[in-house]
Design an enzyme around this catalytic site. Structure first.
Site, PDB file in Angstrom:
ATOM      1  N   ARG A 147       0.859  -1.186   0.000  1.00 13.09           N
ATOM      2  CA  ARG A 147       0.000   0.000   0.000  1.00 13.09           C
ATOM      3  C   ARG A 147       0.891   1.230   0.000  1.00 13.09           C
ATOM      4  O   ARG A 147       1.805   1.332   0.823  1.00 13.09           O
ATOM      5  CB  ARG A 147      -0.887  -0.006   1.248  1.00 13.09           C
ATOM      6  CG  ARG A 147      -1.950   1.058   1.247  1.00 13.09           C
ATOM      7  CD  ARG A 147      -2.636   1.180   2.608  1.00 13.09           C
ATOM      8  NE  ARG A 147      -1.957   2.164   3.432  1.00 13.09           N
ATOM      9  CZ  ARG A 147      -2.469   2.681   4.567  1.00 13.09           C
ATOM     10  NH1 ARG A 147      -3.637   2.282   5.009  1.00 13.09           N
ATOM     11  NH2 ARG A 147      -1.796   3.589   5.253  1.00 13.09           N
ATOM     12  N   TYR A 159      -2.535  12.229   6.790  1.00  8.76           N
ATOM     13  CA  TYR A 159      -2.861  11.000   7.515  1.00  8.76           C
ATOM     14  C   TYR A 159      -2.293   9.802   6.755  1.00  8.76           C
ATOM     15  O   TYR A 159      -2.409   9.716   5.539  1.00  8.76           O
ATOM     16  CB  TYR A 159      -4.389  10.859   7.643  1.00  8.76           C
ATOM     17  CG  TYR A 159      -4.808   9.721   8.538  1.00  8.76           C
ATOM     18  CD1 TYR A 159      -4.852   9.892   9.911  1.00  8.76           C
ATOM     19  CD2 TYR A 159      -5.133   8.473   8.015  1.00  8.76           C
ATOM     20  CE1 TYR A 159      -5.218   8.857  10.746  1.00  8.76           C
ATOM     21  CE2 TYR A 159      -5.495   7.425   8.841  1.00  8.76           C
ATOM     22  CZ  TYR A 159      -5.538   7.627  10.208  1.00  8.76           C
ATOM     23  OH  TYR A 159      -5.886   6.588  11.031  1.00  8.76           O
ATOM     24  N   ASP A 210      -4.923   3.928   0.013  1.00  9.15           N
ATOM     25  CA  ASP A 210      -6.001   4.182   0.976  1.00  9.15           C
ATOM     26  C   ASP A 210      -6.353   5.664   0.945  1.00  9.15           C
ATOM     27  O   ASP A 210      -5.496   6.519   1.211  1.00  9.15           O
ATOM     28  CB  ASP A 210      -5.516   3.769   2.379  1.00  9.15           C
ATOM     29  CG  ASP A 210      -6.645   3.690   3.391  1.00  9.15           C
ATOM     30  OD1 ASP A 210      -7.741   4.216   3.112  1.00  9.15           O
ATOM     31  OD2 ASP A 210      -6.421   3.099   4.467  1.00  9.15           O
ATOM     32  N   HIS A 212      -8.743   6.940   2.843  1.00  7.27           N
ATOM     33  CA  HIS A 212      -9.205   7.291   4.199  1.00  7.27           C
ATOM     34  C   HIS A 212     -10.475   8.147   4.188  1.00  7.27           C
ATOM     35  O   HIS A 212     -10.573   9.134   4.916  1.00  7.27           O
ATOM     36  CB  HIS A 212      -8.093   8.002   4.978  1.00  7.27           C
ATOM     37  CG  HIS A 212      -6.925   7.109   5.307  1.00  7.27           C
ATOM     38  ND1 HIS A 212      -7.016   6.017   6.124  1.00  7.27           N
ATOM     39  CD2 HIS A 212      -5.627   7.149   4.902  1.00  7.27           C
ATOM     40  CE1 HIS A 212      -5.838   5.422   6.219  1.00  7.27           C
ATOM     41  NE2 HIS A 212      -4.985   6.074   5.484  1.00  7.27           N
ATOM     42  N   GLU A 236      -8.871   2.085  -1.576  1.00  9.43           N
ATOM     43  CA  GLU A 236      -9.563   1.810  -0.300  1.00  9.43           C
ATOM     44  C   GLU A 236     -10.287   3.037   0.235  1.00  9.43           C
ATOM     45  O   GLU A 236      -9.767   4.152   0.169  1.00  9.43           O
ATOM     46  CB  GLU A 236      -8.494   1.355   0.701  1.00  9.43           C
ATOM     47  CG  GLU A 236      -8.998   1.104   2.100  1.00  9.43           C
ATOM     48  CD  GLU A 236      -7.871   0.581   2.991  1.00  9.43           C
ATOM     49  OE1 GLU A 236      -6.935  -0.054   2.467  1.00  9.43           O
ATOM     50  OE2 GLU A 236      -7.931   0.823   4.204  1.00  9.43           O
ATOM     51  N   GLU A 262     -13.204  -1.111   6.927  1.00  3.22           N
ATOM     52  CA  GLU A 262     -12.475  -1.228   8.195  1.00  3.22           C
ATOM     53  C   GLU A 262     -13.232  -0.604   9.362  1.00  3.22           C
ATOM     54  O   GLU A 262     -13.016  -0.987  10.504  1.00  3.22           O
ATOM     55  CB  GLU A 262     -11.058  -0.649   8.082  1.00  3.22           C
ATOM     56  CG  GLU A 262     -11.008   0.850   7.876  1.00  3.22           C
ATOM     57  CD  GLU A 262      -9.579   1.376   7.751  1.00  3.22           C
ATOM     58  OE1 GLU A 262      -8.821   0.837   6.947  1.00  3.22           O
ATOM     59  OE2 GLU A 262      -9.242   2.326   8.477  1.00  3.22           O
ATOM     60  N   ARG A 283     -13.486  -5.146   3.828  1.00  7.71           N
ATOM     61  CA  ARG A 283     -12.327  -5.078   4.719  1.00  7.71           C
ATOM     62  C   ARG A 283     -12.677  -5.179   6.203  1.00  7.71           C
ATOM     63  O   ARG A 283     -11.910  -4.766   7.063  1.00  7.71           O
ATOM     64  CB  ARG A 283     -11.522  -3.797   4.457  1.00  7.71           C
ATOM     65  CG  ARG A 283     -11.051  -3.678   3.007  1.00  7.71           C
ATOM     66  CD  ARG A 283      -9.957  -2.649   2.844  1.00  7.71           C
ATOM     67  NE  ARG A 283      -8.807  -3.011   3.622  1.00  7.71           N
ATOM     68  CZ  ARG A 283      -8.426  -2.438   4.751  1.00  7.71           C
ATOM     69  NH1 ARG A 283      -9.095  -1.432   5.270  1.00  7.71           N
ATOM     70  NH2 ARG A 283      -7.369  -2.875   5.398  1.00  7.71           N
ATOM     71  N   GLU A 339      -4.221  -7.220   5.306  1.00  9.39           N
ATOM     72  CA  GLU A 339      -3.299  -6.140   5.684  1.00  9.39           C
ATOM     73  C   GLU A 339      -2.406  -6.622   6.829  1.00  9.39           C
ATOM     74  O   GLU A 339      -2.856  -7.319   7.727  1.00  9.39           O
ATOM     75  CB  GLU A 339      -4.110  -4.924   6.148  1.00  9.39           C
ATOM     76  CG  GLU A 339      -3.276  -3.706   6.484  1.00  9.39           C
ATOM     77  CD  GLU A 339      -4.140  -2.513   6.910  1.00  9.39           C
ATOM     78  OE1 GLU A 339      -5.294  -2.726   7.328  1.00  9.39           O
ATOM     79  OE2 GLU A 339      -3.648  -1.378   6.816  1.00  9.39           O
ATOM     80  N   TRP A 402     -16.158  15.074   5.731  1.00 10.54           N
ATOM     81  CA  TRP A 402     -16.207  13.640   5.467  1.00 10.54           C
ATOM     82  C   TRP A 402     -14.816  13.105   5.326  1.00 10.54           C
ATOM     83  O   TRP A 402     -13.854  13.832   5.419  1.00 10.54           O
ATOM     84  CB  TRP A 402     -17.020  13.284   4.213  1.00 10.54           C
ATOM     85  CG  TRP A 402     -16.797  14.181   3.095  1.00 10.54           C
ATOM     86  CD1 TRP A 402     -15.753  14.177   2.200  1.00 10.54           C
ATOM     87  CD2 TRP A 402     -17.637  15.277   2.711  1.00 10.54           C
ATOM     88  NE1 TRP A 402     -15.881  15.163   1.303  1.00 10.54           N
ATOM     89  CE2 TRP A 402     -17.041  15.868   1.583  1.00 10.54           C
ATOM     90  CE3 TRP A 402     -18.836  15.794   3.199  1.00 10.54           C
ATOM     91  CZ2 TRP A 402     -17.607  16.974   0.939  1.00 10.54           C
ATOM     92  CZ3 TRP A 402     -19.378  16.887   2.542  1.00 10.54           C
ATOM     93  CH2 TRP A 402     -18.775  17.472   1.432  1.00 10.54           C
TER      94      TRP A 402
HETATM   95  O1  EZ4 Z   1      -6.287   4.330   9.874  1.00 14.98           O
HETATM   96  O2  EZ4 Z   1      -6.053   1.433  11.928  1.00 14.98           O
HETATM   97  O3  EZ4 Z   1      -6.019   0.518   6.331  1.00 14.98           O
HETATM   98  N1  EZ4 Z   1      -5.598   0.866   7.357  1.00 14.98           N
HETATM   99  C1  EZ4 Z   1      -5.891   1.994   7.964  1.00 14.98           C
HETATM  100  C2  EZ4 Z   1      -5.364   2.188   9.355  1.00 14.98           C
HETATM  101  C3  EZ4 Z   1      -6.349   2.973  10.203  1.00 14.98           C
HETATM  102  C4  EZ4 Z   1      -6.077   2.795  11.664  1.00 14.98           C
HETATM  103  C5  EZ4 Z   1      -7.147   3.492  12.504  1.00 14.98           C
HETATM  104  O4  EZ4 Z   1      -7.032   3.115  13.825  1.00 14.98           O
HETATM  105  O5  EZ4 Z   1      -6.573   2.820   7.412  1.00 14.98           O
HETATM  106  O6  EZ4 Z   1      -4.104   2.768   9.343  1.00 14.98           O
HETATM  107 CO    CO Z   2      -7.634   1.964   5.777  1.00 15.17          CO
END
Ligand code: EZ4
Ligand code: CO
Length: 402
Positions: A147, A159, A210, A212, A236, A262, A283, A339, A402
């Site tokens: 990833r 992040y 990802d 997020h 993701e 997740e 996930r 993961e 969001w």
């Molecule tokens: O942000 O587990 O795909 N993995 C992630 C992680 C999450 C953290 C949040 O607690 O997006 O890094």
């Molecule tokens: Co994630």
């Protein structure tokens, strides 16, 4: 056989973990992960104050009945706190059942469907060059999937990008950190990273990314289209999945595969996404989606609709969760990818486990049960420390809605 004790153990070997340990009158014990990053003590209280009293005297073999009893009995359905607590009980009961049967849990789930569990690692860096050298490190370790997360030029922090590499942990501090977000800067930069990665690593390596939950559906559609030439294995969490309908719009515009789940905690969070084939990978994971029992229900529904698994496996899911996830991963027909962020040595010391990594795969333990435990003396040396996940603000200071 009867349950005679259940202990809730909170420990912080580098980061916080909540673990439930169930003890039977015959001395057999089982463990379950109950960690909810940044909100750990809520689950610890839910277990200690409301669930443990219900477990004493119950027959530990009655896994499904206990699941229904805790889920239906709560009246207040679902939610991450409730479902993590139920998950911990369910996981610990599967562990006990395996030990009683003298079999690793995957054998009770139908046995091996594959030889090893393919995993992906996290390559992150402030610059493209830094990310690519992290990818190379994973390739050298035998990983088949990575990833990629990169700092965005013009934004101070992002992040998923940090100085820690193999053990990255986003929660810290007595107040949440603030990350600044710009959709425009992100969308114009993202394809550059993947163009370079494909150039450097060729067509075989599975590349993942990802988002997020930061985009709207039409923005996510644009990202998916712009990444199509680089054939991602998945994109993701492109949008927050509170609005399952949003995925239909993304789907209409791009063939980049979509993974989500997740933060889901039940089959009802993803039933429409799966049934309408709006996603490619689900996930959800053992700890946040109601344990092995409920996770299997989700993955079985997914199998009917050509959706594969891709369980969350960040460092805030303890080795107890990882051990349980591997028994599920190795046994289900529709496994996709797992993961795998490595835990620190301190975490591994607190949670001795029998699963192991080799050549891009994880292998579940062959010991009876889950093949993982908690060393309570070691755990006691690492007291709980408050830590929060960061908050995103836009460049004008608005909390990203969001
Ligand atoms: O942000 O587990 O795909 N993995 C992630 C992680 C999450 C953290 C949040 O607690 O997006 O890094
Ligand atoms: Co994630």
């Amino acid at each position: 056989m009867k349950i005679v004790d259940a202990r809730v153990i909170v420990t912080c070997p580098g980061r916080n973990f909540v673990t439930l340990k169930i003890v039977t009158d015959e001395g057999v014990t089982g463990v379950g992960d109950a960690t909810l990053n940044g909100r750990e003590l809520a689950v610890a209280s839910y277990l200690r104050d409301h669930v443990v009293p219900l477990l004493i005297g119950r027959d530990p073999h009655r896994i499904e009945d206990t699941w229904q009893y805790l889920f239906q009995g709560a009246y207040w359905r679902r939610g991450p706190v409730t479902m993590s607590a139920i998950a911990a009980v369910d996981t610990a009961l599967w562990d006990i059942l395996g030990k009683v049967a003298g079999l690793p849990v995957y054998q009770l789930l139908g046995g091996r469907s594959r030889e090893g569990v393919t995993v992906y690692g996290h390559a992150n860096g402030e610059t493209v060059e830094e990310v690519l050298s992290e990818v190379a490190r994973y390739v050298d370790l035998g990983y088949r999937a990575v990833r990629l997360q990169c700092g965005v030029p013009g934004l101070d922090s992002t992040y998923g990008v940090s100085g820690d590499k193999m053990f990255y942990e986003p929660a810290r501090g007595t107040l949440p950190e603030v990350n600044v977000w710009s959709t425009e800067k992100y969308l114009s930069f993202a394809p550059t990273l993947f163009a370079r990665a494909r150039e450097e690593f060729g067509p075989d390596l599975k590349l993942l990314h990802d988002v997020h939950h930061r985009l709207t559906p039409i923005e996510a559609a644009r990202l998916g289209k712009s990444l199509e030439p680089y054939a991602l294995y998945w994109m993701e969490d492109p949008v927050p999945a509170d609005l399952q309908e949003g995925f239909r719009l993304i789907r209409e515009h791009t063939t980049t595969p979509i993974a989500v789940g997740e933060v889901f905690n039940s089959i009802w969070d993803c039933a429409d996404l799966i049934r309408d084939q709006l996603i490619d990978f689900i996930r959800t994971t053992v700890v946040h989606a109601g344990g092995i029992t409920h996770l299997r229900r989700i993955f079985d529904l997914a199998a009917l609709h050509q959706v594969r698994s891709g369980s969350h496996g960040a460092t805030d899911l303890s080795p107890v969760c990882m051990a349980a996830a591997l028994h599920v991963d190795i046994s289900i027909p529709n496994f996709g990818l797992q993961e795998y962020m490595r835990h620190t040595d301190a975490t591994d010391e607190v949670f001795p486990h029998g699963y192991h990594y080799a050549d891009g795969y994880l292998f579940p333990s062959e010991e009876p049960g889950l093949g993982v435990d908690i060393d309570e003396e070691a755990a006691a040396r690492y007291p709980y420390q408050q830590a929060y996940l960061p908050v995103n603000r836009l460049e004008d200071g608005t909390v990203h809605p969001w």
